[in-house]
Design a protein around this motif. Structure first.
Motif, short mmCIF file in Angstrom:
data_model
loop_
_atom_site.label_atom_id
_atom_site.label_comp_id
_atom_site.label_asym_id
_atom_site.label_seq_id
_atom_site.Cartn_x
_atom_site.Cartn_y
_atom_site.Cartn_z
N ASN A 103 -6.48 -9.20 40.95
CA ASN A 103 -7.13 -10.04 42.00
C ASN A 103 -8.50 -10.64 41.44
OD1 ASN A 103 -9.41 -8.01 42.33
ND2 ASN A 103 -7.64 -6.78 43.37
N ARG A 104 -8.91 -11.41 42.56
CA ARG A 104 -10.50 -12.25 42.01
C ARG A 104 -11.54 -11.16 41.92
NH1 ARG A 104 -11.95 -17.56 43.15
NH2 ARG A 104 -14.56 -17.91 43.02
N THR A 105 -11.60 -10.15 42.69
CA THR A 105 -12.64 -9.28 42.57
C THR A 105 -12.74 -8.58 41.18
OG1 THR A 105 -12.82 -8.93 44.72
CG2 THR A 105 -13.60 -7.29 43.51
N GLN A 106 -11.56 -8.33 40.70
CA GLN A 106 -11.37 -7.66 39.53
C GLN A 106 -11.85 -8.49 38.52
OE1 GLN A 106 -7.42 -6.23 37.93
NE2 GLN A 106 -8.10 -4.27 37.90
N ALA A 107 -11.25 -9.59 38.35
CA ALA A 107 -11.58 -10.78 37.44
C ALA A 107 -13.14 -10.99 37.50
CB ALA A 107 -10.90 -12.19 37.87
N VAL A 108 -13.77 -11.09 38.63
CA VAL A 108 -15.31 -11.12 38.62
C VAL A 108 -15.99 -9.85 37.94
CG1 VAL A 108 -17.29 -11.07 40.11
CG2 VAL A 108 -15.43 -12.42 40.59
N LEU A 109 -15.61 -8.65 38.01
CA LEU A 109 -16.18 -7.75 37.49
C LEU A 109 -15.84 -7.39 35.79
CD1 LEU A 109 -15.00 -4.81 40.04
CD2 LEU A 109 -17.10 -5.83 39.78
N ILE A 110 -14.71 -7.98 35.63
CA ILE A 110 -14.43 -7.92 34.17
C ILE A 110 -15.06 -9.15 33.34
CG2 ILE A 110 -12.63 -8.41 32.29
CD1 ILE A 110 -10.45 -7.54 34.46
N ALA A 111 -14.99 -10.40 34.14
CA ALA A 111 -15.82 -11.51 33.43
C ALA A 111 -17.44 -11.13 33.49
CB ALA A 111 -15.55 -12.68 34.21
N SER A 112 -17.97 -10.61 34.51
CA SER A 112 -19.40 -10.39 34.32
C SER A 112 -19.84 -9.50 33.21
CB SER A 112 -19.69 -9.86 35.66
OG SER A 112 -19.20 -8.58 35.95
#
Length: 219
Positions: free
Chosen positions: A203-212
């Motif tokens: 999901n988007r939240t997980q992507a934000v955490l990984i990308a950050s």
């Protein structure tokens, strides 16, 4: 009233200043653009009546920054105003004594009402976050692992998609990314879908955490 606005986006700080002045025309405002400036402002022993804090700012991680701010201002009403519409961070904020968690996507009237409630001694977390399951971020990886993951993502994504990923890592909305890069929101959605696939995020939240984590490691 004396207020501290801590956010790395000057336009958002300007918006917060206007909002606070609509609540109290005599408000005295101090601004900070990263966690270092925030901690310095608090370390001067200034007595603030309100702190508006963005968790995703340079110099410190979200939770570490929140803990340090709370340590220096344990009794000041602290409101996290964040682009991360995430129950995990909302829960963390409340665990560390925040009086509220307000997504930046909230309307002007909602933010104003929430701040008035908090200044009156209340607390605010949007019902949409209270009703979501709380999932912790992935376990932290070493800097070398994050750098390798960033390099791997760069092989799978186009240069434009990497631009989108860097903005996604900052918690920007699709609209914000579209405006920053001169793209349509539809195009941004396509790029975000490709990024989720490349990062193996569900999901988007997980992507934000990984990308950050990846972006912080290479900067």
């Amino acid at each position: 009233m004396r207020a501290l606005i801590a956010d790395d986006h000057s336009l958002f700080r300007d918006g917060c200043k206007l909002l606070l002045k609509s609540i109290d025309p005599k408000v005295e405002i101090t601004e900070a653009a990263d966690f270092d400036e925030t901690l310095k402002a608090l370390d001067k022993k200034n007595a603030y009546d309100l702190i508006l804090l963005d968790l995703r700012m340079p110099k410190l991680g979200e939770v570490e920054g929140l803990k340090k701010v709370r340590h220096l201002a344990p009794s000041t009403p602290l409101v996290v105003v964040s682009a991360m519409d995430d129950p995990y961070y909302a829960q963390k904020a409340m665990d560390y004594g925040a009086a509220g968690y307000i997504p930046k996507s909230s309307s002007h009237s909602l933010i104003s009402s929430a701040l008035k409630l908090i200044l009156a001694g209340g607390h605010y977390v949007p019902p949409t976050l209270l009703n979501k399951p709380v999932a912790a971020p992935r376990a932290e990886r070493s800097k070398s692992e994050l750098e390798a993951a960033y390099a791997d993502a760069a092989k799978k994504l186009t240069p434009r998609q990497m631009d989108v990923m860097r903005l996604l890592a900052r918690g920007e909305s699709n609209k914000g990314i579209a405006e920053a890069l001169g793209l349509s929101e539809g195009t941004v959605k396509v790029h975000v879908a490709a990024i989720l696939k490349a990062l193996k995020a569900t999901n988007r939240t997980q992507a934000v955490l990984i990308a950050s984590g990846m972006v912080d490691a290479v900067n």
